[in-house]
Design a protein around this motif. Structure first.
Motif, PDB file in Angstrom:
ATOM      1  N   VAL A 165       0.834  -1.206   0.000  1.00 36.94           N
ATOM      2  CA  VAL A 165       0.000   0.000   0.000  1.00 36.94           C
ATOM      3  C   VAL A 165       0.868   1.255   0.000  1.00 36.94           C
ATOM      4  N   GLN A 166       1.915   1.270   0.820  1.00 32.29           N
ATOM      5  CA  GLN A 166       2.774   2.446   0.928  1.00 32.29           C
ATOM      6  C   GLN A 166       3.512   2.734  -0.371  1.00 32.29           C
ATOM      7  N   VAL A 167       3.919   1.667  -1.060  1.00 33.03           N
ATOM      8  CA  VAL A 167       4.581   1.832  -2.357  1.00 33.03           C
ATOM      9  C   VAL A 167       3.660   2.555  -3.339  1.00 33.03           C
ATOM     10  N   ILE A 168       2.384   2.211  -3.315  1.00 36.20           N
ATOM     11  CA  ILE A 168       1.420   2.859  -4.215  1.00 36.20           C
ATOM     12  C   ILE A 168       1.131   4.284  -3.753  1.00 36.20           C
ATOM     13  N   VAL A 169       1.004   4.481  -2.451  1.00 36.74           N
ATOM     14  CA  VAL A 169       0.788   5.831  -1.910  1.00 36.74           C
ATOM     15  C   VAL A 169       1.921   6.752  -2.344  1.00 36.74           C
ATOM     16  N   ASP A 170       3.156   6.298  -2.197  1.00 41.88           N
ATOM     17  CA  ASP A 170       4.318   7.110  -2.557  1.00 41.88           C
ATOM     18  C   ASP A 170       4.455   7.280  -4.063  1.00 41.88           C
ATOM     19  N   GLY A 171       4.261   6.183  -4.794  1.00 43.75           N
ATOM     20  CA  GLY A 171       4.476   6.219  -6.235  1.00 43.75           C
ATOM     21  C   GLY A 171       3.386   6.924  -7.002  1.00 43.75           C
ATOM     22  N   ARG A 172       2.142   6.765  -6.546  1.00 43.50           N
ATOM     23  CA  ARG A 172       1.013   7.319  -7.289  1.00 43.50           C
ATOM     24  C   ARG A 172       0.469   8.599  -6.663  1.00 43.50           C
ATOM     25  N   GLY A 173       0.939   8.923  -5.449  1.00 47.71           N
ATOM     26  CA  GLY A 173       0.433  10.123  -4.780  1.00 47.71           C
ATOM     27  C   GLY A 173      -1.031  10.014  -4.416  1.00 47.71           C
ATOM     28  N   MET A 174      -1.460   8.815  -4.038  1.00 49.00           N
ATOM     29  CA  MET A 174      -2.860   8.569  -3.694  1.00 49.00           C
ATOM     30  C   MET A 174      -3.010   8.475  -2.179  1.00 49.00           C
ATOM     31  N   PRO A 175      -4.163   8.846  -1.633  1.00 49.45           N
ATOM     32  CA  PRO A 175      -4.406   8.688  -0.195  1.00 49.45           C
ATOM     33  C   PRO A 175      -4.409   7.209   0.190  1.00 49.45           C
ATOM     34  N   GLU A 176      -3.929   6.913   1.389  1.00 52.62           N
ATOM     35  CA  GLU A 176      -3.837   5.525   1.828  1.00 52.62           C
ATOM     36  C   GLU A 176      -5.196   4.844   1.875  1.00 52.62           C
ATOM     37  N   ASP A 177      -6.223   5.549   2.337  1.00 51.96           N
ATOM     38  CA  ASP A 177      -7.539   4.912   2.442  1.00 51.96           C
ATOM     39  C   ASP A 177      -8.088   4.549   1.068  1.00 51.96           C
ATOM     40  N   LYS A 190      -8.840  -0.179 -18.515  1.00 53.77           N
ATOM     41  CA  LYS A 190      -9.760   0.959 -18.530  1.00 53.77           C
ATOM     42  C   LYS A 190     -10.220   1.288 -17.105  1.00 53.77           C
ATOM     43  N   GLN A 191     -10.594   0.262 -16.344  1.00 51.25           N
ATOM     44  CA  GLN A 191     -11.031   0.472 -14.962  1.00 51.25           C
ATOM     45  C   GLN A 191      -9.888   1.019 -14.111  1.00 51.25           C
ATOM     46  N   ALA A 192      -8.693   0.508 -14.346  1.00 50.95           N
ATOM     47  CA  ALA A 192      -7.535   0.974 -13.583  1.00 50.95           C
ATOM     48  C   ALA A 192      -7.272   2.454 -13.826  1.00 50.95           C
ATOM     49  N   MET A 193      -7.451   2.889 -15.059  1.00 48.98           N
ATOM     50  CA  MET A 193      -7.264   4.304 -15.362  1.00 48.98           C
ATOM     51  C   MET A 193      -8.332   5.150 -14.680  1.00 48.98           C
ATOM     52  N   GLU A 194      -9.569   4.684 -14.702  1.00 45.94           N
ATOM     53  CA  GLU A 194     -10.660   5.414 -14.055  1.00 45.94           C
ATOM     54  C   GLU A 194     -10.423   5.552 -12.550  1.00 45.94           C
ATOM     55  N   ASN A 195      -9.702   4.576 -11.964  1.00 45.46           N
ATOM     56  CA  ASN A 195      -9.444   4.594 -10.527  1.00 45.46           C
ATOM     57  C   ASN A 195      -8.078   5.182 -10.169  1.00 45.46           C
ATOM     58  N   GLY A 196      -7.371   5.705 -11.147  1.00 46.49           N
ATOM     59  CA  GLY A 196      -6.099   6.361 -10.881  1.00 46.49           C
ATOM     60  C   GLY A 196      -4.915   5.437 -10.702  1.00 46.49           C
ATOM     61  N   LEU A 197      -5.061   4.156 -11.057  1.00 42.52           N
ATOM     62  CA  LEU A 197      -3.963   3.215 -10.910  1.00 42.52           C
ATOM     63  C   LEU A 197      -3.007   3.252 -12.087  1.00 42.52           C
ATOM     64  N   VAL A 198      -3.475   3.701 -13.244  1.00 39.29           N
ATOM     65  CA  VAL A 198      -2.613   3.908 -14.408  1.00 39.29           C
ATOM     66  C   VAL A 198      -2.887   5.295 -14.973  1.00 39.29           C
ATOM     67  N   ASP A 199      -1.969   5.755 -15.833  1.00 35.37           N
ATOM     68  CA  ASP A 199      -2.053   7.129 -16.336  1.00 35.37           C
ATOM     69  C   ASP A 199      -2.691   7.259 -17.710  1.00 35.37           C
ATOM     70  N   ASP A 200      -2.517   6.229 -18.550  1.00 32.99           N
ATOM     71  CA  ASP A 200      -2.992   6.355 -19.930  1.00 32.99           C
ATOM     72  C   ASP A 200      -3.251   4.966 -20.485  1.00 32.99           C
ATOM     73  N   LEU A 201      -3.909   4.939 -21.635  1.00 36.35           N
ATOM     74  CA  LEU A 201      -4.214   3.678 -22.305  1.00 36.35           C
ATOM     75  C   LEU A 201      -3.449   3.604 -23.616  1.00 36.35           C
ATOM     76  N   GLY A 202      -2.949   2.423 -23.937  1.00 39.34           N
ATOM     77  CA  GLY A 202      -2.213   2.233 -25.172  1.00 39.34           C
ATOM     78  C   GLY A 202      -1.351   0.991 -25.089  1.00 39.34           C
ATOM     79  N   ASP A 203      -0.610   0.747 -26.168  1.00 37.70           N
ATOM     80  CA  ASP A 203       0.286  -0.405 -26.195  1.00 37.70           C
ATOM     81  C   ASP A 203       1.735   0.075 -26.115  1.00 37.70           C
ATOM     82  N   LEU A 204       2.668  -0.814 -26.388  1.00 37.33           N
ATOM     83  CA  LEU A 204       4.083  -0.468 -26.274  1.00 37.33           C
ATOM     84  C   LEU A 204       4.459   0.655 -27.227  1.00 37.33           C
ATOM     85  N   GLU A 205       3.972   0.586 -28.465  1.00 37.94           N
ATOM     86  CA  GLU A 205       4.286   1.633 -29.435  1.00 37.94           C
ATOM     87  C   GLU A 205       3.785   2.990 -28.957  1.00 37.94           C
TER      88      GLU A 205
END
Length: 335
Positions: A228-240, A254-269
């Protein structure tokens, strides 16, 4: 005992002695060549393959985390392997950080996670590349980048997932099989001599006690708090918020982006294009490390081994030397 049997025994003994002798010789060759050559050169050889032509003095390195993140203890070699090689990957990441021609690093992750320690080691190395070497690190998520696969990505400057990526699975798991009832039915009883009460904790031959369960749960809780702390520090998200999202479930990209777990959608290219545009690397050459990183001493040692035994024989020896796994805590998504 007839003569034919004595001859057969003699041949078997000779083959056994030859096998032991060759294995000892290979070990000596590998040790001596590796130590001598690496000491003389002070360098590590990493083979590269250019993915996109461009400025060779300002490059983007693409590294791959493929498969379960676990240190199997296997050293890199010229034989290659389709499985994840933890030592080789850390060496590649270190090399990318030290290489003055590398201006940015992209880690392509296709993994359900793996060992707690191994995931943390990658995360720490990513932070080192960012802070000590001052280089941006982006993560491109493939089919799966869950649990430990997300843990290592949490501190990246940017996380890009495919809309259909399975990610998340934030949590820790430890499991074992309990075969006590089956053992009773077939008349098998395990006899244990132990130095202390909890030495055989997680034994499959008996039911776990409440005290043992509490001990293990406390360990899992500590590891989960670190996740949890790694995500709090890395993503700047509240612990709760992280704890609410981190109930073990997986999310689509898509869901992860909506919840702030990822920044953008796309592939390697897309990830490469984003890094070029956002990090001033528009004309950068893009390359991948092909195969495992290995010292030049290992190169010549493997070449020397080839004089005595075929690659298929070496691979067979490696397979015969596999080790069994004990129960351990994992940052792992299991279906």
């Amino acid at each position: 005992m007839n003569a034919k049997r004595w001859i057969a025994i003699g041949i078997a003994a000779g083959l056994l002695a030859a096998s032991v002798g060759f294995q000892t010789l290979f070990a000596v060759i590998n040790s001596n060549f590796t130590e001598a050559f690496d000491s003389a050169t002070g360098s590590t050889y990493m083979s590269e393959e250019v993915v996109e032509d461009g400025d060779m003095t300002n490059r983007i390195a693409v590294l791959k985390v493929e498969g379960t993140i676990q240190d199997t203890g296997e050293e890199a070699s010229l034989l290659g392997s389709a499985t994840y090689n933890h030592t080789a990957f850390l060496e590649q990441l270190e090399q990318a950080g030290m290489d003055d021609t590398v201006g940015g690093v992209i880690i392509e992750v296709n993994s359900p996670g793996g060992g707690v320690v191994e995931s943390a080691e990658i995360h720490d190395k990513v932070v080192e590349v960012q802070e000590e070497y001052g280089k941006p690190v982006y993560v491109s998520m493939g089919n799966t980048a869950a649990s430990g696969g997300y843990y290592l990505a949490a501190s990246a400057n940017k996380i890009v997932a495919h809309p259909a990526t399975l990610t998340g699975s934030i949590g820790v798991i430890m499991s074992t099989l309990n075969y006590a009832e089956l053992a009773d039915k077939i008349g098998i009883k395990e006899e244990v001599i132990k130095s202390a009460e909890h030495k055989d904790i997680m034994s499959g031959a008996r039911e776990m006690t409440d005290e043992e369960r509490d001990i293990l749960q406390s360990i899992i809780d500590d590891m989960y708090a670190d996740f949890v702390q790694v995500i709090v520090d890395g993503r700047g998200m509240p612990e709760d918020q992280v704890r609410e999202l981190g109930d073990g479930r997986v999310y689509s990209g898509k869901q992860a982006m909506e919840n702030g777990l990822v920044d953008d959608l796309g592939d390697l290219e897309d990830t490469i294009s984003m890094m070029k545009e956002e990090q001033g690397l528009e004309n950068a050459e893009v390359f991948e490390y092909t195969g495992s990183g290995f010292g030049m001493g290992s190169f010549w040692a493997t070449a020397a081994e080839g004089l005595f035994v075929s690659d298929s024989d070496l691979l067979g020896i490696k397979q015969l030397m596999g080790k069994s796994n004990s129960p351990e805590a994992m940052y792992l998504y299991t279906e």
